[in-house]
Design a protein around this motif. Structure first.
Motif, short mmCIF file in Angstrom:
data_model
loop_
_atom_site.label_atom_id
_atom_site.label_comp_id
_atom_site.label_asym_id
_atom_site.label_seq_id
_atom_site.Cartn_x
_atom_site.Cartn_y
_atom_site.Cartn_z
N VAL A 130 0.87 -1.18 0.00
CA VAL A 130 0.00 0.00 0.00
C VAL A 130 0.91 1.23 0.00
O VAL A 130 1.68 1.43 0.95
CB VAL A 130 -0.92 0.03 1.23
CG1 VAL A 130 -1.78 1.30 1.23
CG2 VAL A 130 -1.80 -1.21 1.26
N GLY A 131 0.84 2.02 -1.06
CA GLY A 131 1.67 3.20 -1.15
C GLY A 131 3.16 2.92 -1.19
O GLY A 131 3.98 3.81 -0.93
N GLY A 132 3.54 1.67 -1.50
CA GLY A 132 4.96 1.32 -1.55
C GLY A 132 5.60 1.12 -0.21
O GLY A 132 6.81 0.84 -0.13
N TRP A 133 4.83 1.23 0.89
CA TRP A 133 5.40 1.08 2.22
C TRP A 133 6.01 -0.31 2.40
O TRP A 133 5.45 -1.31 1.99
CB TRP A 133 4.33 1.30 3.29
CG TRP A 133 3.95 2.74 3.47
CD1 TRP A 133 2.87 3.38 2.96
CD2 TRP A 133 4.68 3.72 4.22
NE1 TRP A 133 2.86 4.69 3.35
CE2 TRP A 133 3.96 4.94 4.12
CE3 TRP A 133 5.86 3.70 4.96
CZ2 TRP A 133 4.39 6.12 4.73
CZ3 TRP A 133 6.28 4.87 5.57
CH2 TRP A 133 5.56 6.06 5.46
N GLY A 134 7.14 -0.35 3.02
CA GLY A 134 7.84 -1.60 3.26
C GLY A 134 8.79 -1.93 2.12
O GLY A 134 9.98 -2.19 2.34
N LEU A 135 8.29 -1.93 0.89
CA LEU A 135 9.13 -2.19 -0.27
C LEU A 135 10.15 -1.07 -0.47
O LEU A 135 11.34 -1.33 -0.71
CB LEU A 135 8.26 -2.33 -1.52
CG LEU A 135 7.26 -3.49 -1.51
CD1 LEU A 135 6.29 -3.37 -2.67
CD2 LEU A 135 7.99 -4.83 -1.56
N ARG A 136 9.68 0.16 -0.37
CA ARG A 136 10.57 1.31 -0.52
C ARG A 136 11.63 1.33 0.58
O ARG A 136 12.81 1.59 0.33
CB ARG A 136 9.74 2.60 -0.50
CG ARG A 136 10.53 3.89 -0.68
CD ARG A 136 9.63 5.11 -0.52
NE ARG A 136 8.99 5.11 0.80
CZ ARG A 136 7.66 5.11 0.97
NH1 ARG A 136 6.85 5.14 -0.06
NH2 ARG A 136 7.16 5.11 2.20
N GLU A 137 11.20 1.03 1.81
CA GLU A 137 12.15 1.04 2.93
C GLU A 137 13.19 -0.07 2.77
O GLU A 137 14.37 0.13 3.07
CB GLU A 137 11.39 0.88 4.25
CG GLU A 137 10.67 2.12 4.71
CD GLU A 137 9.48 2.48 3.81
OE1 GLU A 137 9.30 3.67 3.50
OE2 GLU A 137 8.73 1.54 3.43
N GLY A 138 12.74 -1.23 2.30
CA GLY A 138 13.69 -2.31 2.07
C GLY A 138 14.72 -1.94 1.02
O GLY A 138 15.93 -2.22 1.18
N ALA A 139 14.26 -1.32 -0.07
CA ALA A 139 15.19 -0.91 -1.12
C ALA A 139 16.18 0.13 -0.60
O ALA A 139 17.38 0.05 -0.86
CB ALA A 139 14.41 -0.35 -2.31
N ALA A 140 15.67 1.10 0.18
CA ALA A 140 16.57 2.13 0.71
C ALA A 140 17.58 1.53 1.68
O ALA A 140 18.75 1.93 1.69
CB ALA A 140 15.75 3.22 1.41
N GLY A 141 17.14 0.56 2.48
CA GLY A 141 18.06 -0.08 3.40
C GLY A 141 19.19 -0.81 2.69
O GLY A 141 20.33 -0.87 3.18
N LEU A 142 18.89 -1.35 1.51
CA LEU A 142 19.93 -2.03 0.72
C LEU A 142 20.83 -1.04 -0.02
O LEU A 142 22.03 -1.29 -0.20
CB LEU A 142 19.27 -2.96 -0.29
CG LEU A 142 18.61 -4.22 0.27
CD1 LEU A 142 17.84 -4.94 -0.84
CD2 LEU A 142 19.66 -5.16 0.88
N LEU A 143 20.25 0.07 -0.47
CA LEU A 143 20.97 0.97 -1.37
C LEU A 143 21.80 2.02 -0.65
O LEU A 143 22.87 2.41 -1.15
CB LEU A 143 19.97 1.67 -2.30
CG LEU A 143 19.26 0.79 -3.32
CD1 LEU A 143 18.08 1.52 -3.94
CD2 LEU A 143 20.24 0.35 -4.41
#
Length: 280
Positions: free
Chosen positions: A230-243
């Motif tokens: 929903v709204g990219g929540w969780g997925l966006r944070e996971g990507a940022a944590g990796l990047l």
């Protein structure tokens, strides 16, 4: 049901809390610089206004007349819907349905889809050369993105009849006389506002990205396109944590920056709550 996706964001955030130092991420978020966060919020409102104008421009070339106030109001409402409803596109579907008067749902939907597609094309157009800033990992993503874009172009040119018709509408919206310069200008403003807002949120939690924002932020934003949340929540944070470690920051700082950006994006859509009330 689509609403199972409502469980995805808290589960992903809980998993991230366990994998990284959750308290450190929360501490970074609590220490956010309010002035930088408000500047990010302002940029996201600029992005919404420019997106509404790009939608109005696109619709106009397809024969659909949208008033400036109507386009802005509908875009705020759609932005809020995309942020709080599963799938991330229900807000856009709603504005297509509400704006179909005079042209029919097919044309209204095409205008919405082409406008959103312009944003993805702009994102890829920046990301492909920006990946050169990360030479160690650039070859694979460049090849994958090139294949995807090439396959999409083949589908539009030589695919089924519906794809060719959609391609014709894309050419009308983007390549009609006078269209391309305005489309490019608005897309540049929208992309700059999105990247700038995310970079400001990262600086606000103590993790400035510098030039690497041009590649790390688009990659984090692409994670939001996966329709599992929903709204990219969780997925966006996971990507940022990796990047974010690629910029010398911690994974915790990346997660905090992404949450700050998500909150700013949600706040930027709140004026959409006024639209139904004012119409009543």
């Amino acid at each position: 049901m689509r609403f199972w996706r409502l469980a995805v964001p808290p589960l992903l955030l809980l998993a991230l809390w366990q994998v990284v130092d959750g308290p450190a991420a929360l501490a970074a978020l609590r220490g956010v610089d309010p002035l930088l966060w408000l500047a990010a919020l302002a940029l996201l409102n600029v992005q919404i206004l420019a997106s509404a104008l790009r939608w109005r421009l696109t619709a106009g070339f397809l024969g659909q007349s949208l008033g400036r106030g109507q386009a802005v109001a509908e875009y705020y409402l759609a932005t809020l819907g995309n942020m709080v409803l599963p799938g991330g596109v229900l807000g856009d579907a709603g504005r297509a349905v509400r704006a179909q008067s005079g042209v029919g749902l097919a044309v209204a939907a095409q205008a919405v889809m082409i406008e959103r597609l312009a944003g993805q094309v702009a994102l890829f157009a920046l990301l492909l050369p920006a990946l050169a800033l990360l030479p160690g990992i650039a070859a694979g993503p460049v090849l994958a993105l090139g294949v995807l874009l090439g396959a999409g172009a083949v589908l539009v040119v030589a695919g089924p009849g519906w794809a060719r018709r959609f391609g014709a509408q894309m050419r009308r919206a983007w390549l009609s006389p006078g269209a391309l310069p305005r489309q490019l200008a608005l897309s540049a403003v929208i992309l700059a506002a999105n990247i700038g807002a995310f970079a400001l949120c990262s600086a606000a939690v103590g993790a400035p990205l510098g030039a690497l924002a041009l590649v790390l932020v688009p990659l984090a934003l692409l994670a939001m396109l996966i329709p599992l949340s929903v709204g990219g929540w969780g997925l966006r944070e996971g990507a940022a944590g990796l990047l974010w470690p690629l910029a010398g920051a911690t994974s915790e700082a990346g997660i905090a920056a992404s949450i700050a950006f998500g909150l700013a994006a949600l706040a930027s859509g709140l004026p959409g709550l006024l639209v139904p009330l004012l119409r009543r």
